[in-house]
Motif scaffolding. Structure first.
Motif, PDB file in Angstrom:
ATOM      1  N   LEU A  24      -0.787  90.964  32.603  1.00 54.78           N
ATOM      2  CA  LEU A  24      -1.607  90.766  31.414  1.00 54.78           C
ATOM      3  C   LEU A  24      -2.707  89.744  31.699  1.00 54.78           C
ATOM      4  CD1 LEU A  24      -1.525  91.877  28.555  1.00 54.78           C
ATOM      5  CD2 LEU A  24      -0.166  89.901  27.865  1.00 54.78           C
ATOM      6  N   ALA A  25      -2.339  88.659  32.359  1.00 50.07           N
ATOM      7  CA  ALA A  25      -3.313  87.610  32.673  1.00 50.07           C
ATOM      8  C   ALA A  25      -4.396  88.168  33.603  1.00 50.07           C
ATOM      9  CB  ALA A  25      -2.610  86.425  33.322  1.00 50.07           C
ATOM     10  N   GLU A  26      -3.955  88.947  34.563  1.00 50.52           N
ATOM     11  CA  GLU A  26      -4.910  89.502  35.516  1.00 50.52           C
ATOM     12  C   GLU A  26      -5.893  90.442  34.798  1.00 50.52           C
ATOM     13  OE1 GLU A  26      -3.143  91.639  38.736  1.00 50.52           O
ATOM     14  OE2 GLU A  26      -5.094  92.185  39.585  1.00 50.52           O
ATOM     15  N   LEU A  27      -5.334  91.264  33.934  1.00 52.13           N
ATOM     16  CA  LEU A  27      -6.186  92.218  33.224  1.00 52.13           C
ATOM     17  C   LEU A  27      -7.172  91.489  32.313  1.00 52.13           C
ATOM     18  CD1 LEU A  27      -6.991  95.074  32.423  1.00 52.13           C
ATOM     19  CD2 LEU A  27      -5.127  95.083  30.757  1.00 52.13           C
ATOM     20  N   GLN A  28      -6.668  90.481  31.637  1.00 53.56           N
ATOM     21  CA  GLN A  28      -7.567  89.762  30.730  1.00 53.56           C
ATOM     22  C   GLN A  28      -8.700  89.091  31.493  1.00 53.56           C
ATOM     23  OE1 GLN A  28      -4.664  87.568  28.463  1.00 53.56           O
ATOM     24  NE2 GLN A  28      -4.623  89.112  26.837  1.00 53.56           N
ATOM     25  N   GLY A  29      -8.357  88.600  32.671  1.00 55.53           N
ATOM     26  CA  GLY A  29      -9.393  88.026  33.526  1.00 55.53           C
ATOM     27  C   GLY A  29     -10.458  89.054  33.856  1.00 55.53           C
ATOM     28  N   HIS A  30      -9.994  90.241  34.182  1.00 52.46           N
ATOM     29  CA  HIS A  30     -10.949  91.295  34.540  1.00 52.46           C
ATOM     30  C   HIS A  30     -11.790  91.719  33.335  1.00 52.46           C
ATOM     31  CE1 HIS A  30     -12.640  94.776  36.609  1.00 52.46           C
ATOM     32  NE2 HIS A  30     -12.303  95.513  35.543  1.00 52.46           N
ATOM     33  N   LEU A  31     -11.121  91.860  32.206  1.00 52.69           N
ATOM     34  CA  LEU A  31     -11.841  92.307  31.006  1.00 52.69           C
ATOM     35  C   LEU A  31     -12.935  91.319  30.602  1.00 52.69           C
ATOM     36  CD1 LEU A  31      -8.961  93.760  28.766  1.00 52.69           C
ATOM     37  CD2 LEU A  31     -10.745  95.015  29.975  1.00 52.69           C
ATOM     38  N   SER A  32     -12.688  90.063  30.872  1.00 48.81           N
ATOM     39  CA  SER A  32     -13.672  89.055  30.471  1.00 48.81           C
ATOM     40  C   SER A  32     -14.952  89.174  31.293  1.00 48.81           C
ATOM     41  CB  SER A  32     -13.082  87.651  30.610  1.00 48.81           C
ATOM     42  OG  SER A  32     -12.865  87.367  31.980  1.00 48.81           O
ATOM     43  N   GLU A  33     -14.870  89.841  32.417  1.00 50.84           N
ATOM     44  CA  GLU A  33     -16.081  89.938  33.234  1.00 50.84           C
ATOM     45  C   GLU A  33     -16.548  91.364  33.506  1.00 50.84           C
ATOM     46  OE1 GLU A  33     -13.762  89.247  37.491  1.00 50.84           O
ATOM     47  OE2 GLU A  33     -14.513  87.550  36.320  1.00 50.84           O
ATOM     48  N   CYS A  34     -15.838  92.345  32.970  1.00 46.34           N
ATOM     49  CA  CYS A  34     -16.245  93.733  33.229  1.00 46.34           C
ATOM     50  C   CYS A  34     -16.552  94.437  31.910  1.00 46.34           C
ATOM     51  CB  CYS A  34     -15.145  94.487  33.984  1.00 46.34           C
ATOM     52  SG  CYS A  34     -15.573  96.221  34.270  1.00 46.34           S
ATOM     53  N   GLU A  35     -17.814  94.705  31.686  1.00 45.55           N
ATOM     54  CA  GLU A  35     -18.216  95.333  30.427  1.00 45.55           C
ATOM     55  C   GLU A  35     -17.655  96.742  30.283  1.00 45.55           C
ATOM     56  OE1 GLU A  35     -22.270  95.485  29.331  1.00 45.55           O
ATOM     57  OE2 GLU A  35     -22.604  93.339  29.671  1.00 45.55           O
ATOM     58  N   ASN A  36     -17.687  97.452  31.380  1.00 37.54           N
ATOM     59  CA  ASN A  36     -17.212  98.833  31.306  1.00 37.54           C
ATOM     60  C   ASN A  36     -15.744  98.905  30.901  1.00 37.54           C
ATOM     61  OD1 ASN A  36     -19.531 100.282  31.853  1.00 37.54           O
ATOM     62  ND2 ASN A  36     -19.285 100.056  34.069  1.00 37.54           N
ATOM     63  N   CYS A  37     -14.942  98.083  31.524  1.00 40.84           N
ATOM     64  CA  CYS A  37     -13.518  98.121  31.191  1.00 40.84           C
ATOM     65  C   CYS A  37     -13.277  97.610  29.773  1.00 40.84           C
ATOM     66  CB  CYS A  37     -12.702  97.325  32.219  1.00 40.84           C
ATOM     67  SG  CYS A  37     -12.537  98.226  33.790  1.00 40.84           S
ATOM     68  N   SER A  38     -14.102  96.654  29.346  1.00 39.28           N
ATOM     69  CA  SER A  38     -13.977  96.201  27.963  1.00 39.28           C
ATOM     70  C   SER A  38     -14.296  97.332  26.997  1.00 39.28           C
ATOM     71  CB  SER A  38     -14.945  95.042  27.691  1.00 39.28           C
ATOM     72  OG  SER A  38     -14.542  93.921  28.433  1.00 39.28           O
ATOM     73  N   ALA A  39     -15.311  98.105  27.372  1.00 37.01           N
ATOM     74  CA  ALA A  39     -15.671  99.237  26.505  1.00 37.01           C
ATOM     75  C   ALA A  39     -14.557 100.271  26.483  1.00 37.01           C
ATOM     76  CB  ALA A  39     -16.966  99.871  27.008  1.00 37.01           C
ATOM     77  N   VAL A  40     -13.964 100.470  27.625  1.00 37.99           N
ATOM     78  CA  VAL A  40     -12.838 101.409  27.670  1.00 37.99           C
ATOM     79  C   VAL A  40     -11.697 100.894  26.803  1.00 37.99           C
ATOM     80  CG1 VAL A  40     -11.023 102.297  29.188  1.00 37.99           C
ATOM     81  CG2 VAL A  40     -13.412 102.411  29.915  1.00 37.99           C
ATOM     82  N   HIS A  41     -11.474  99.608  26.892  1.00 37.01           N
ATOM     83  CA  HIS A  41     -10.439  98.998  26.056  1.00 37.01           C
ATOM     84  C   HIS A  41     -10.730  99.262  24.586  1.00 37.01           C
ATOM     85  CE1 HIS A  41      -8.274  95.118  24.584  1.00 37.01           C
ATOM     86  NE2 HIS A  41      -7.463  96.174  24.522  1.00 37.01           N
ATOM     87  N   SER A  42     -11.974  99.039  24.190  1.00 39.55           N
ATOM     88  CA  SER A  42     -12.346  99.286  22.789  1.00 39.55           C
ATOM     89  C   SER A  42     -12.129 100.750  22.418  1.00 39.55           C
ATOM     90  CB  SER A  42     -13.826  98.952  22.564  1.00 39.55           C
ATOM     91  OG  SER A  42     -14.067  97.614  22.875  1.00 39.55           O
ATOM     92  N   ALA A  43     -12.514 101.618  23.323  1.00 41.13           N
ATOM     93  CA  ALA A  43     -12.367 103.052  23.046  1.00 41.13           C
ATOM     94  C   ALA A  43     -10.899 103.421  22.879  1.00 41.13           C
ATOM     95  CB  ALA A  43     -12.999 103.862  24.177  1.00 41.13           C
ATOM     96  N   PHE A  44     -10.068 102.918  23.770  1.00 42.75           N
ATOM     97  CA  PHE A  44      -8.634 103.222  23.674  1.00 42.75           C
ATOM     98  C   PHE A  44      -8.057 102.687  22.366  1.00 42.75           C
ATOM     99  CE2 PHE A  44      -7.473 103.641  28.490  1.00 42.75           C
ATOM    100  CZ  PHE A  44      -8.333 104.716  28.586  1.00 42.75           C
ATOM    101  N   LEU A  45      -8.478 101.467  22.023  1.00 43.24           N
ATOM    102  CA  LEU A  45      -7.975 100.879  20.771  1.00 43.24           C
ATOM    103  C   LEU A  45      -8.418 101.696  19.571  1.00 43.24           C
ATOM    104  CD1 LEU A  45      -8.480  97.031  21.283  1.00 43.24           C
ATOM    105  CD2 LEU A  45      -6.305  98.248  21.024  1.00 43.24           C
ATOM    106  N   SER A  46      -9.654 102.133  19.641  1.00 48.94           N
ATOM    107  CA  SER A  46     -10.196 102.893  18.521  1.00 48.94           C
ATOM    108  C   SER A  46      -9.452 104.220  18.349  1.00 48.94           C
ATOM    109  CB  SER A  46     -11.686 103.123  18.754  1.00 48.94           C
ATOM    110  OG  SER A  46     -12.221 103.860  17.688  1.00 48.94           O
ATOM    111  N   ILE A  47      -9.172 104.852  19.453  1.00 48.63           N
ATOM    112  CA  ILE A  47      -8.403 106.108  19.390  1.00 48.63           C
ATOM    113  C   ILE A  47      -7.045 105.857  18.740  1.00 48.63           C
ATOM    114  CG2 ILE A  47      -7.112 107.748  20.823  1.00 48.63           C
ATOM    115  CD1 ILE A  47      -9.493 107.612  22.796  1.00 48.63           C
ATOM    116  N   SER A  48      -6.417 104.820  19.221  1.00 46.31           N
ATOM    117  CA  SER A  48      -5.087 104.510  18.724  1.00 46.31           C
ATOM    118  C   SER A  48      -5.112 104.218  17.221  1.00 46.31           C
ATOM    119  CB  SER A  48      -4.571 103.282  19.496  1.00 46.31           C
ATOM    120  OG  SER A  48      -3.215 103.133  19.307  1.00 46.31           O
ATOM    121  N   LYS A  49      -6.104 103.435  16.825  1.00 45.61           N
ATOM    122  CA  LYS A  49      -6.210 103.057  15.420  1.00 45.61           C
ATOM    123  C   LYS A  49      -6.528 104.275  14.559  1.00 45.61           C
ATOM    124  CE  LYS A  49      -8.478  99.683  12.406  1.00 45.61           C
ATOM    125  NZ  LYS A  49      -8.687 100.638  11.315  1.00 45.61           N
ATOM    126  N   ASN A  50      -7.446 105.087  15.033  1.00 44.02           N
ATOM    127  CA  ASN A  50      -7.807 106.280  14.257  1.00 44.02           C
ATOM    128  C   ASN A  50      -6.615 107.216  14.078  1.00 44.02           C
ATOM    129  OD1 ASN A  50     -10.739 106.823  13.411  1.00 44.02           O
ATOM    130  ND2 ASN A  50     -10.941 105.713  15.336  1.00 44.02           N
TER     131      ASN A  50
END
Lengths: 284, 206
Positions: A24-50
């Protein structure tokens, strides 16, 4: 070195609570510096929420209709170790041809074979069972009539019948008996049996006998369709009146079995002339 | 409902108290119905499939050995029934693409207008429809596994038992399903607030 694809799989696992603290720590580190993966994260969350937010209320009639139907039914019985089943013998000819006949038997071995006509071909290696022709209506009627009869293992390869050990079914005995039977796999139409309803064809080139092994669950599907895409379409009728089906694709020299478009197995080089199917079960 | 509570109810049903089964229907109808609705994308079919699933569960209850939770077993039944329906449709080819497309407009209108903020309704309905369309664009395997996870809320282990897959396969398939659905939504202009083309590319290539 992890690439973004790895991190994105971790995002998916994170959403499902599958990451360790370190991951989790490693991923969060990556997400803080990778826009693409952050966007993917948002997309996955949005799918789940919808998907979660868009849950419909079931129609009120669902409970009423289910309970109404159930009150007219018998109390569900404790099952046999294997579900009680009747036997279906099916035979079809080569790819593309119509099914010649489907016959259903709820009877004992003798009763079954009474209805079969053995045809030996010239070289003696091919044996086929001819069958009385029945239509679907007859099949369903037969199913209704045979509802309460349990059966014993009924099978045969050429003139050989299985021994009495089958009657006390156990998978080891069945497996042992099938060691002489190779070359072909039938996967049932349903995920339920995927990889389990492995059936086999006699290597003798004689009767192609497809025997569905364990775990053909008796609560499976109804079958209504007649038109099929596959070459062979095998139907098992089960004690509760439901059906299980198996599809097989053939070419002249190969047998392909397909479950879901994703798994396609090359099975064997042989030309299947016809085959039979039986299910087994004893214990009343 | 806990496993123990399920066991108590099932024991009562098997003992002849058919009415006890209603507890199970009430408990799980929403999950079952929505699972079917997502798989079949048709309310009438979803109702049929849900009824069928409960009736089969009842008839087969004596065979339920408690190796998994009742709910997981029920979702497995539902899943199989729906997949059967889907394949039946394909075989009979009664649903042409044209007809399916024509269906979309009325469906949009059917989306319940129950949200409190009228301004949000349109966006929300559009997104919901896009997600539904995206789900339908997935392969049967991806759709099935994503529904089991997102709608039914099953764990990786439970999904593995329903679909008879290794847990590792479950994880990667769920990821691929999400990735593909994201790609669809980005390509169709949803989730566009964050540089859609780049994300879409990244997602698809990942």
């Amino acid at each position: 070195m992890m690439d973004c694809s790895n991190y994105q799989e971790m995002i998916s696992r994170m959403m499902d609570g599958d990451l360790s603290v370190d991951e989790l720590a490693e991923l969060q580190g990556h997400l803080s510096e990778c826009e693409n993966c952050s966007a993917v994260h948002s997309a996955f969350l949005s799918i789940s929420k919808n998907l979660a937010d868009d849950m419909a209320d079931p129609p009120a009639e669902l409970v009423a209709s289910v309970m109404g139907a159930i009150r007219g039914m018998d109390v569900p019985a404790a099952p046999a170790r294997f579900p009680k089943v009747r036997y279906i013998r099916t035979m079809r000819v080569l790819a593309g041809a119509a099914c010649l006949a489907i016959a259903l038997f709820g009877a004992t071995r003798a009763g079954l074979f009474d209805n079969l006509r053995m045809n030996d071909t010239s070289d003696g290696s091919i044996t086929s069972y001819g069958m009385q022709s029945v239509d679907d209506t007859a099949l369903r009627d037969a199913a209704a009539e045979d509802g309460d009869r349990s059966t014993e293992i009924t099978s045969g390869t050429s003139n050989q019948e299985f021994g009495s050990e089958w009657e006390n079914d156990n998978s080891a005995a069945i497996s042992a008996e099938l060691t002489r039977v190779i070359d072909a796999t039938v996967i049932s139409n349903y995920a339920e049996n995927r990889g389990e309803a492995v059936s086999l064809v006699s290597e003798s080139g004689g009767v192609y006998e497809l025997i569905s092994l364990l775990d053909v669950d008796y609560y499976l599907n109804d079958i209504e369709e007649i038109e099929i895409e596959c070459d062979y379409y095998v139907t098992f009728t089960l004690v509760d009146g439901s059906f299980v089906t198996v599809e097989i694709w053939l070419t002249d020299e190969e047998i392909w079995c397909n479950t879901d478009g994703e798994q396609e197995f090359y099975v064997a080089s042989c030309t299947v002339r016809e085959f039979e199917v039986c299910l087994y079960g004893d214990e009343s | 409902m806990t496993r123990e509570e399920e066991t108590v109810v099932i024991t009562r049903v098997l003992g002849g108290d058919a009415n006890a089964f209603e507890t199970l229907v009430l408990e799980y109808q929403k999950q079952v119905y929505n699972q079917a609705l997502r798989l079949l994308d048709n309310e009438e079919d979803a109702l049929d499939a849900s009824q069928d699933a409960f009736l089969r569960a009842y008839r087969s209850l004596g065979g339920f050995r408690g190796e998994s939770k009742f709910s997981v077993w029920l979702y497995r039944l539902t899943s199989n029934i729906c997949i059967d329906k889907i394949r039946g449709r394909k075989r009979q080819q009664t649903v042409s693409l044209t007809v399916a497309n024509e269906d979309e407009e009325p469906r949009d209108q059917e989306i319940p207008d129950e949200r409190s903020d009228p301004a949000a309704v349109l966006d929300s309905a559009e997104t919901l429809r896009a997600v539904a369309d995206g789900l339908n664009s997935l392969s049967e395997d991806y759709r099935q596994i994503l529904i089991l996870r997102e709608i039914n809320g099953l764990s990786y282990d439970e999904i593995g038992s329903v679909l008879q897959l290794e847990v590792g396969t479950v994880k990667s398939r769920i990821f691929r399903a999400r990735r593909q659905l994201s790609g669809f939504l980005m390509d169709t202009g949803n989730f566009c607030e964050k540089a859609p083309s780049d994300i879409s590319k990244e997602v698809r290539e990942a």
